[in-house]
Design a protein around this motif. Structure first.
Motif: not given
Length: 347
Positions: A66-67, A69-74, A76-77
Motif C-alpha cells: 500500500l505504501f 502504491g500510494a508513493f508511486s501514485y503521488a 505520478y500525480s
C-alpha cells in the motif's frame, strides 16, 4: 469327542485387550526473537506463535504494498500535474502568438481593402476623364430614394460627403478574416478584368484616332514621342533581368495570336525593315528624331520599307514568331541615343 471351553482372559473380558491408544496432542510451534543490547545488558526475548508471526508478516507485506502504491501514485500525480501545467502554459503562449498573428493578418486584409477601394476610385476617374464606358461592377454610388420610394436620379451619382458608421463590435477570428481575404481576392479578379477591358477600349480609341489622323494627313502634338502600345495582347516578358537573372531583356514582349497587327507607336521614318540575323527575326526600326528609335521584332510579315515615313498608329507588320522566339509575340524596344530604356515609361 467333547470340546473344551476356553475361558476369556480378564483383559478380554473388560474389553481393553486390543483397543488403539489415543494420539498425544502437539503443542503449538513458537518462535523466539532475542534482543541482545550492545552494552551487555539483559537479553530480552519475544515469543511469537507461528500464526501470529504469519499474520504479522502478511500485514507488513500488505502495508508495504500500500505504501509503495500510494508513493508511486503521488509521484505520478506530481509529474502529471507539472506536465499539464507546462502544456497549458505553452498552449497559452501559442494562442497568444496566434492571436497576434491573426490581428496582423486582419490589419493587412483591411489595408488591402482600402487599397482596392482607392484603385476602384482611380479607375472610375480614368473612365470619366477618357470618356470610356462605366465599369460593369460600378456600384459605389448608392442611389438616393425619396419619401415616395422612387430613386432620385439627380442624386444617384452625387459625391459621398457623409461618414456615418456603425454595427456590432465583432473581434476578428479565423473565419471572418478568411472571408474578408476571399472577398478581396474576388474583387481583385473583378478589378483586373475591368482594367483589362478599359485598356482594350483605350487602345481601340487610340488606334482609331491614329488611323483617322493618318488618313487626313494630320498628326497630333507630340506624335513623334512613342506613347502607343505597339499591339494588343499580354505582356509575357517585362523589361530588365529575367530567368533568375541569367538574361537581360532590353524591351517588353507582348504576346497575342499569329497575325495580330503591329502599329507604329509614333510618327517617324523606317530605317530597317526585314530580316535580322541577331535573333530579332523579321524586324522594323523607326527613327522618331531627337535620338529616339523604336524596334519591333519577331514579325510574321513586314509591310513597310526602309525610308518610308509612317504615322502613329499605322500598321507596320503582323505578329509572328521568327528569330529567337517561343511563340507569336512582338518584341518592343525604345532606344535613346542607342541605349535601350524601359518602354513602360513611355506608355
Amino acid at each position: 469327542m467333547a470340546s473344551k471351553a476356553v475361558k476369556p482372559t480378564a483383559a478380554q473380558a473388560s474389553g481393553k485387550g486390543d483397543a488403539p491408544k489415543a494420539a498425544p496432542q502437539m503443542e503449538p510451534q513458537t518462535y523466539t526473537i532475542k534482543i541482545v543490547p550492545d552494552d551487555g545488558g539483559a537479553v530480552r526475548s519475544i515469543h511469537l506463535s507461528a500464526r501470529w508471526l504469519k499474520f504479522g508478516l502478511g500485514s507488513f507485506a500488505v502495508g508495504a504494498m500500500l505504501f509503495v502504491g500510494a508513493f508511486s501514485y503521488a509521484v505520478y500525480s506530481t509529474f502529471t500535474h507539472r506536465n499539464d501545467a507546462t502544456e497549458i502554459a505553452e498552449l497559452r503562449q501559442v494562442n497568444s502568438i496566434q492571436q497576434e498573428q491573426l490581428l496582423q493578418l486582419a490589419k493587412k486584409a483591411n489595408s488591402l481593402q482600402d487599397q482596392l477601394e482607392q484603385l476602384t476610385q482611380m479607375e472610375q476617374q480614368l473612365r470619366r476623364m477618357s470618356g470610356a464606358s462605366p465599369a460593369k461592377d460600378d456600384k459605389s454610388a448608392a442611389p438616393q430614394v425619396d419619401a415616395s420610394g422612387s430613386e432620385d436620379a439627380a442624386n444617384a451619382g452625387s459625391e459621398g460627403t457623409h461618414d456615418g458608421q456603425g454595427g456590432p463590435r465583432v473581434a476578428p477570428d479565423l473565419t471572418n478574416v478568411s472571408q474578408a481575404l476571399d472577398d478581396v481576392e474576388r474583387r481583385i479578379a473583378t478589378r483586373r478584368a475591368s482594367l483589362e477591358q478599359l485598356q482594350k477600349e483605350l487602345q481601340d480609341n487610340q488606334s482609331e484616332l491614329g488611323n483617322l489622323m493618318a488618313a487626313n494627313g494630320l498628326q497630333l502634338p507630340g506624335s513623334t514621342t512613342p506613347s502607343l502600345w505597339p499591339a494588343r495582347g499580354d505582356v509575357s516578358s517585362p523589361y530588365g533581368l529575367r530567368w533568375n537573372g541569367s538574361d537581360f531583356h532590353p524591351g517588353i514582349d507582348i504576346a497575342n495570336d499569329m497575325g495580330t497587327p503591329i502599329v507604329a507607336t509614333a510618327d517617324g521614318t523606317v530605317v530597317t525593315a526585314g530580316w535580322n540575323s541577331g535573333g530579332y527575326g523579321n524586324m522594323v526600326d523607326i527613327d522618331h528624331g531627337n535620338g529616339v528609335l523604336t524596334r519591333y521584332g519577331h514579325a510574321m510579315q513586314v509591310v513597310v520599307a526602309p525610308g518610308q515615313y509612317v504615322h502613329r498608329g499605322q500598321v507596320i507588320a503582323y505578329m509572328g514568331s521568327t528569330g529567337y522566339s517561343t511563340g507569336p509575340h512582338v518584341h518592343y524596344e525604345v532606344r535613346v541615343n542607342g541605349t535601350p530604356v524601359n518602354p513602360i515609361s513611355y506608355l
